[in-house]
Design a protein around this motif. Sequence first.
Motif, PDB file in Angstrom:
ATOM      1  N   SER A 100       4.299  -1.252  -7.014  1.00  0.00           N
ATOM      2  CA  SER A 100       3.074  -0.902  -7.737  1.00  0.00           C
ATOM      3  C   SER A 100       2.544  -2.036  -8.594  1.00  0.00           C
ATOM      4  CB  SER A 100       3.326   0.302  -8.660  1.00  0.00           C
ATOM      5  OG  SER A 100       3.784   1.409  -7.949  1.00  0.00           O
ATOM      6  N   LYS A 105      -8.791  -4.342   0.787  1.00  0.00           N
ATOM      7  CA  LYS A 105      -8.523  -3.437  -0.339  1.00  0.00           C
ATOM      8  C   LYS A 105      -7.314  -3.844  -1.173  1.00  0.00           C
ATOM      9  CE  LYS A 105      -5.790  -0.373   2.628  1.00  0.00           C
ATOM     10  NZ  LYS A 105      -5.706   0.969   3.231  1.00  0.00           N
ATOM     11  N   SER A 106      -6.381  -4.616  -0.608  1.00  0.00           N
ATOM     12  CA  SER A 106      -5.149  -4.906  -1.356  1.00  0.00           C
ATOM     13  C   SER A 106      -4.671  -6.346  -1.193  1.00  0.00           C
ATOM     14  CB  SER A 106      -4.033  -3.942  -0.926  1.00  0.00           C
ATOM     15  OG  SER A 106      -3.778  -4.069   0.459  1.00  0.00           O
ATOM     16  N   ALA A 165      -3.213  -0.728  -5.134  1.00  0.00           N
ATOM     17  CA  ALA A 165      -4.117  -1.776  -5.621  1.00  0.00           C
ATOM     18  C   ALA A 165      -5.299  -1.208  -6.394  1.00  0.00           C
ATOM     19  CB  ALA A 165      -4.618  -2.623  -4.452  1.00  0.00           C
ATOM     20  N   ARG A 166      -5.566   0.059  -6.273  1.00  0.00           N
ATOM     21  CA  ARG A 166      -6.689   0.631  -7.018  1.00  0.00           C
ATOM     22  C   ARG A 166      -6.456   0.571  -8.526  1.00  0.00           C
ATOM     23  NH1 ARG A 166      -3.533   5.087  -5.636  1.00  0.00           N
ATOM     24  NH2 ARG A 166      -3.519   6.870  -7.073  1.00  0.00           N
ATOM     25  N   HIS A 167      -5.222   0.327  -8.941  1.00  0.00           N
ATOM     26  CA  HIS A 167      -4.897   0.268 -10.363  1.00  0.00           C
ATOM     27  C   HIS A 167      -4.875  -1.169 -10.908  1.00  0.00           C
ATOM     28  CE1 HIS A 167      -4.225   4.498 -10.358  1.00  0.00           C
ATOM     29  NE2 HIS A 167      -3.170   4.442  -9.581  1.00  0.00           N
ATOM     30  N   GLN A 178     -11.178 -11.757  -2.806  1.00  0.00           N
ATOM     31  CA  GLN A 178     -10.549 -10.550  -2.257  1.00  0.00           C
ATOM     32  C   GLN A 178     -10.847 -10.457  -0.771  1.00  0.00           C
ATOM     33  OE1 GLN A 178     -11.227  -6.995  -4.501  1.00  0.00           O
ATOM     34  NE2 GLN A 178      -9.795  -5.783  -3.271  1.00  0.00           N
ATOM     35  N   SER A 183      -6.674  -4.760 -12.033  1.00  0.00           N
ATOM     36  CA  SER A 183      -7.959  -5.236 -12.551  1.00  0.00           C
ATOM     37  C   SER A 183      -7.757  -6.566 -13.252  1.00  0.00           C
ATOM     38  CB  SER A 183      -8.566  -4.215 -13.521  1.00  0.00           C
ATOM     39  OG  SER A 183      -7.729  -4.041 -14.664  1.00  0.00           O
ATOM     40  N   ARG A 200      -0.606   4.904  -0.409  1.00  0.00           N
ATOM     41  CA  ARG A 200      -0.992   5.347  -1.750  1.00  0.00           C
ATOM     42  C   ARG A 200      -1.976   4.405  -2.440  1.00  0.00           C
ATOM     43  NH1 ARG A 200       1.890   9.742  -3.152  1.00  0.00           N
ATOM     44  NH2 ARG A 200       3.732  10.165  -1.868  1.00  0.00           N
ATOM     45  N   GLU A 201      -2.288   3.302  -1.821  1.00  0.00           N
ATOM     46  CA  GLU A 201      -3.329   2.397  -2.338  1.00  0.00           C
ATOM     47  C   GLU A 201      -3.071   2.013  -3.787  1.00  0.00           C
ATOM     48  OE1 GLU A 201      -4.674   1.602   0.162  1.00  0.00           O
ATOM     49  OE2 GLU A 201      -5.702   3.112   1.306  1.00  0.00           O
ATOM     50  N   VAL A 246       0.826  -1.209   0.000  1.00  0.00           N
ATOM     51  CA  VAL A 246       0.000   0.000   0.000  1.00  0.00           C
ATOM     52  C   VAL A 246       0.862   1.261   0.000  1.00  0.00           C
ATOM     53  CG1 VAL A 246      -1.859  -1.194   1.211  1.00  0.00           C
ATOM     54  CG2 VAL A 246      -0.200   0.142   2.535  1.00  0.00           C
TER      55      VAL A 246
END
Length: 593
Positions: free
Chosen positions: A111, A69-70, A47-49, A66, A51, A44-45, A35
């Motif tokens: 990342s 969040k990560s 994992a939001r990127h 899941q 998919s 910075r999260e 993270v």
Amino acid sequence: MIRYRLDVADAHAHLFRVTLTIAEPAVEQGLSLPVWIPGSYLVREFARHLSQLEARQGTRAVRLVQHDKSSWVAHCEGRGALTVSYSVYAFDTSVRAAYLDASRGFFNGTSVFLRVQGREAEPQQLVLGTLPRGWQVATALPAVGACFEAADFDELVDHPVELGRFWRGSFQAAGVTHEFVVAGALPGFDGERLLADSRRICETQIAFWHGTPGRGSGKPPFQRYLFLLNAVEDGYGGLEHRASTALIANRRDLPRTGMKAASEGYATLLGLISHEYFHTWNVKRLRPAEFARYDYTRENYTELLWFFEGFTSYYDDLLLLRAGLIDVPRYLKLLARSINNVRATPGRAVQSVAQASFDAWVKYYRPDENTVNATVSYYALGSLVGLALDLTLRGEGRGSLDEVMRGLWARSGAAAARAEGRPAVRGAGGGPIDEADIAAVLQEVGGRSYEAELASWVHGSADLPLEPLLEGLGIVWQEETATLAQRLGARVTDAGGQLKLQAVMRGGAAEKAGLAAGDELLALDGWRIRKLDDLAALGAFERPLPLLAARDQRLLELSLPNAQVHGPVALSVDAQAPAEALVRRAGWLANGA
């Protein structure tokens, strides 16, 4: 062996495709993406990127659940190899994450690489898939055949990778190969000048830590080193790694063919190079005890960023001077700028630099209009703590901060060797330290306890005694006339004929008048004002004057009080200083002795 394959899936869509292969996975195999990235203290999260996650064992689809969040859990059957593939959106131009378009690719492992829980200590292998035609690869990761290999996950993610078409050159420093890669440079870029100046920085710093060849160990703690520089229209920053650094700078700040003296922009770039290279020792190896093992799932707190970032900031420009890349007047100008930045921060009286270090996760990287009043930069104030300790040691004739840094390097190295049950090696060093170690080495070098100074300067909020310390080494401290922004007590923009406040300083004239961040100044004493200089023309701060301002479409009728505040400091050399001060000043500025 944990194996990653990274492919350029769609450069126009900014998508990498990563395939992770795990031999003999656990029945419930945990996976997670960091993270945060070490060296940049903000969650910075990443994992939001991610998919399109898919998992398989052979031809069988594996259920991937899941967990938060990560992190994910793959529900495996048997010991057959688990393959997990996923897409990573990469469009962050900073040095902290990942980027991809048709001309360039870049990534940090934090990342893009899912961490295989329970298997982090195993060797990790990276394979780069087919790249666009003509693209090169640059990374400090060791190459083994067509792959890159790391001893463990920490090593894997501590080596950024640059992809694309770029300029590259190399030089030798202390017998070690250093390579420079530059993407995005303008025509006329003088790569040879950059290499020559960087070599002087590296040689100066290697000698600082290890002595020159023949007079000490003389060798840095890495086999090769890589600078990755992304030149852009507007940007600045760097992130340190164990054998490389990622840099971003304005392409107009790069040296140009035929340039004689270093421009302000180029001097700033050299300072950035110096800063990140110094981190190779100070934070990547000599590091906070709390960072002995990184926890990639959450914030990693330490009160010591004033030392690891601040002292690195102290030495970055000082070592440029010692390397002969800037002169004394320019160095003193840079030092005065640091002093003035701290003096212009009311938050220095609210929060100690140790507290600011601990709160980096929620304050330094998340600035707002009140940041200047609530906290202080551990970079800027930490550098001045380093200056104060150095000048105190030198003024007492008991050594220098240089000796303290080398002492901490040796002390931590010996402690690490004992902990691992191996003999200490002369010149080898680096390991976890805490503030007690810093205090102990200060006492060893200085011959007395410096606990009082640490309590006041690091854990307190009183101003540092810089003026007498500098004067003791023959440096003149002169306070100049306060700027209009200082007298107003605000940070101001005047673009497009609108005079707007970005921040209002605690206790300043603007706050006393009732102004707030976001307000627009319209008129003073009945006259329209459009830029800051208009305040001086109308006699502001000499006596209270009626002020018209606007906030949220409403007019405010206020009174702007008079203001007497401290102005910026200018530093210069006192040519008539006593002989003893001249000797100590020469040792400080010229060679560190």
